[in-house]
Design an enzyme around this catalytic site. Structure first.
Site, PDB file in Angstrom:
ATOM      1  N   TYR A 241       0.793  -1.240   0.000  1.00 57.22           N
ATOM      2  CA  TYR A 241       0.000   0.000   0.000  1.00 57.22           C
ATOM      3  C   TYR A 241       0.821   1.282   0.000  1.00 57.22           C
ATOM      4  CZ  TYR A 241       0.656  -1.037   5.000  1.00 57.22           C
ATOM      5  OH  TYR A 241       1.182  -1.374   6.205  1.00 57.22           O
ATOM      6  N   LYS A 242       2.151   1.172   0.037  1.00 58.11           N
ATOM      7  CA  LYS A 242       2.978   2.379   0.005  1.00 58.11           C
ATOM      8  C   LYS A 242       3.305   2.703  -1.456  1.00 58.11           C
ATOM      9  CE  LYS A 242       4.379   1.694   4.738  1.00 58.11           C
ATOM     10  NZ  LYS A 242       5.149   0.812   5.616  1.00 58.11           N
ATOM     11  N   ARG A 393       7.789  14.047   6.991  1.00 59.19           N
ATOM     12  CA  ARG A 393       8.231  13.048   6.014  1.00 59.19           C
ATOM     13  C   ARG A 393       7.573  13.359   4.682  1.00 59.19           C
ATOM     14  NH1 ARG A 393       7.454   6.764   7.338  1.00 59.19           N
ATOM     15  NH2 ARG A 393       5.341   7.429   6.905  1.00 59.19           N
TER      16      ARG A 393
HETATM   17  C1  LIG Z   1       4.495   0.018   6.573  1.00 57.82           C
HETATM   18  C2  LIG Z   1       5.353  -0.873   7.366  1.00 57.82           C
HETATM   19  C3  LIG Z   1       4.781  -1.886   8.160  1.00 57.82           C
HETATM   20  C4  LIG Z   1       3.299  -2.023   8.274  1.00 57.82           C
HETATM   21  O1  LIG Z   1       2.897  -3.256   8.764  1.00 57.82           O
HETATM   22  P1  LIG Z   1       1.403  -3.781   8.519  1.00 57.82           P
HETATM   23  O2  LIG Z   1       1.427  -5.121   9.091  1.00 57.82           O
HETATM   24  O3  LIG Z   1       1.178  -3.739   7.030  1.00 57.82           O
HETATM   25  O4  LIG Z   1       0.465  -2.832   9.196  1.00 57.82           O
HETATM   26  C5  LIG Z   1       5.653  -2.712   8.864  1.00 57.82           C
HETATM   27  N1  LIG Z   1       6.990  -2.549   8.791  1.00 57.82           N
HETATM   28  C6  LIG Z   1       7.554  -1.581   8.036  1.00 57.82           C
HETATM   29  C7  LIG Z   1       9.040  -1.441   7.984  1.00 57.82           C
HETATM   30  C8  LIG Z   1       6.758  -0.721   7.301  1.00 57.82           C
HETATM   31  O5  LIG Z   1       7.320   0.238   6.552  1.00 57.82           O
END
Ligand SMILES: *Cc1c(COP(=O)(O)O)cnc(C)c1O
Length: 433
Positions: A241-242, A393
């Site tokens: 989702y990023k 950020r």
């Molecule tokens: C975005 C991110 C997560 C998010 O974890 P979810 O289980 O998808 O909520 C975890 N670790 C890192 C390093 C991230 O950047």
């Protein structure tokens, strides 16, 4: 500031327009829904919806409507094979073989699954090596892996310290890779400063010392090239989702190096079963000898569908071109902050490494009033995010942001400081930033 970068850019609005007019990726912006009147610089937290993703979701809804359960085999991309299919597509982005990647679970669930698979303490080798700047969820998972084995995280989780609270020194990480370490788990890009770690170097050093190593690449896949096979990384995982624009809380991905296909998945579930035999309903688990073996549950078809459209765009644009533009945009942003906002009364600083090969897709713009400045930015429909203690950020996204937006963003910061707008706000922060 680097004199080359100084020469490359100018501070005028016209120059921003010139950069946009020369941008080979400019045409992709129209494939996205940009929230109206907004400068959206938060694609490293939640990428925006594309028209391609929207249509892949509508297609799934129509198939569910028209096919019911038959969709598992008769949908255009049969749901039964969707996880593997998306995995094979995403494999092209990360330098992996099609069968080494699968779309499954969520980031933190995949961390649990893979760490438990790879954490094999024996004799003196008991410790897990991570770092003190890691994302909290990753650390929570690491600690619970140890606790489940009856081990004390205080003793067995080593967190490599950072000198300045922003970046990590790879050589220092390597110094910690001693004969007590069983497993190394690190992020590709640090979520606050945006430092990109040298995954190839760290993998080589870990392997030289007989240690397995995996990476959380949530903050790099979709904006940075990866060569997992060439680097010989043992495992990796990332969210969709990023920078992948796969939708809020969408299905995540994992990479399993083919040399580990025979390992026993630690968190077994029926969708990891050998595909051809899954519906024999045997009570003896036999996992697929590929990344698919690490699936647990039925694939979340609705939160996997947008990924199909999202990956199509990224592959069409090409990850090399995306990375090139990303670096140019972040260099430009740092240049503008240096030139226009680094001195009195602005006093902004940059917390991200300057070298191209040491940064991911976002820039940590630092200021002691970062919380309140972020709030004012939001009120002006300018969306970065805030990370404690002092970071705004900012992620200009190559597929949908413009250089002019980067320029505007910096003008907003300047105006907010000129007018001291943030002083009108209370000091506490909102729940989600
Ligand atoms: C975005 C991110 C997560 C998010 O974890 P979810 O289980 O998808 O909520 C975890 N670790 C890192 C390093 C991230 O950047």
């Amino acid at each position: 500031m680097d004199t080359l970068i100084r020469k490359e850019f100018e501070t005028s609005a016209n120059f921003a327009h010139k950069l946009d007019s020369e941008d080979p990726l400019a045409r992709f912006r129209q494939r996205f829904y940009i929230p109206e009147g907004t400068i959206y610089m938060d694609g490293n937290s939640l990428g925006l919806l594309s028209k391609d993703s929207e249509s892949s979701v509508f297609q799934t809804l129509n198939e569910w409507k028209g096919l019911g359960i038959k969709g598992w085999l008769e949908a255009k991309h049969p749901w039964f094979y969707l996880a593997e299919k998306l995995g094979a597509t995403c494999a092209k982005l990360v330098g992996a073989k099609p069968e080494e990647v699968v779309a499954t679970g969520t980031t933190t669930v995949n961390i649990h699954s893979l760490l438990n698979t790879f954490y094999q303490p024996s004799g003196k080798r008991k410790k897990i090596l991570a770092d003190e700047l890691d994302f909290p969820s990753d650390i929570y998972a690491l600690k619970s892996v140890l606790k489940l084995r009856g081990l004390n995280p205080g003793e067995n989780l080593i967190l490599v310290p950072s000198e300045d609270g922003r970046v990590l020194d790879e050589n220092r990480i390597v110094e910690f890779m001693d004969e007590r370490v069983a497993l190394v788990f690190l992020p590709s890009v640090l979520y606050r400063s945006g430092q990109l770690l040298n995954m190839q170097y760290l993998t080589e050093k870990a392997h030289n010392r007989g240690i397995s190593i995996g990476f959380d690449c949530s903050h790099s896949v979709g904006v940075v090239q990866h060569y997992f096979d060439k680097w010989d990384v043992d495992f990796a995982l990332w969210c969709s989702y990023k920078y992948l624009n796969g939708g809020p809380g969408g299905t995540a991905f994992l990479y399993m190096n083919e040399k580990h296909f025979d390992r026993e998945p630690a968190l077994a579930g029926w969708f990891g079963y050998v595909k051809e035999k899954q519906f024999d309903m045997s009570l003896n688990f036999e996992h697929s000898r590929n990344a698919g073996g690490w699936q647990i549950s039925s694939p979340a078809i609705l939160s996997s569908s947008p990924i199909a459209g999202a990956l199509k765009i990224i592959l069409e644009a090409g990850i090399e071109a995306i990375r090139k533009k990303s670096l140019r945009m972040t260099s430009y942003l740092m240049y503008l902050v240096d030139e226009l906002l680094s001195e009195q009364p602005y006093n902004f600083t940059i917390g991200t490494p300057r070298e191209a090969e040491r940064r991911g897709g976002h820039v940590a713009v630092e200021h002691k009033e970062a919380v309140r400045i972020s709030e004012v930015l939001r009120a002006r429909d300018v969306i970065p995010d805030y990370r404690p203690p002092n970071i705004i950020r900012t992620a200009p996204i190559p597929l949908y942001n413009t250089y002019y937006e980067v320029w505007k963003f910096v003008q907003h910061l300047r105006e907010i400081l000129d007018r001291k707008e943030y002083e009108k706000l209370p000091k506490e922060r909102k729940m989600i930033s």
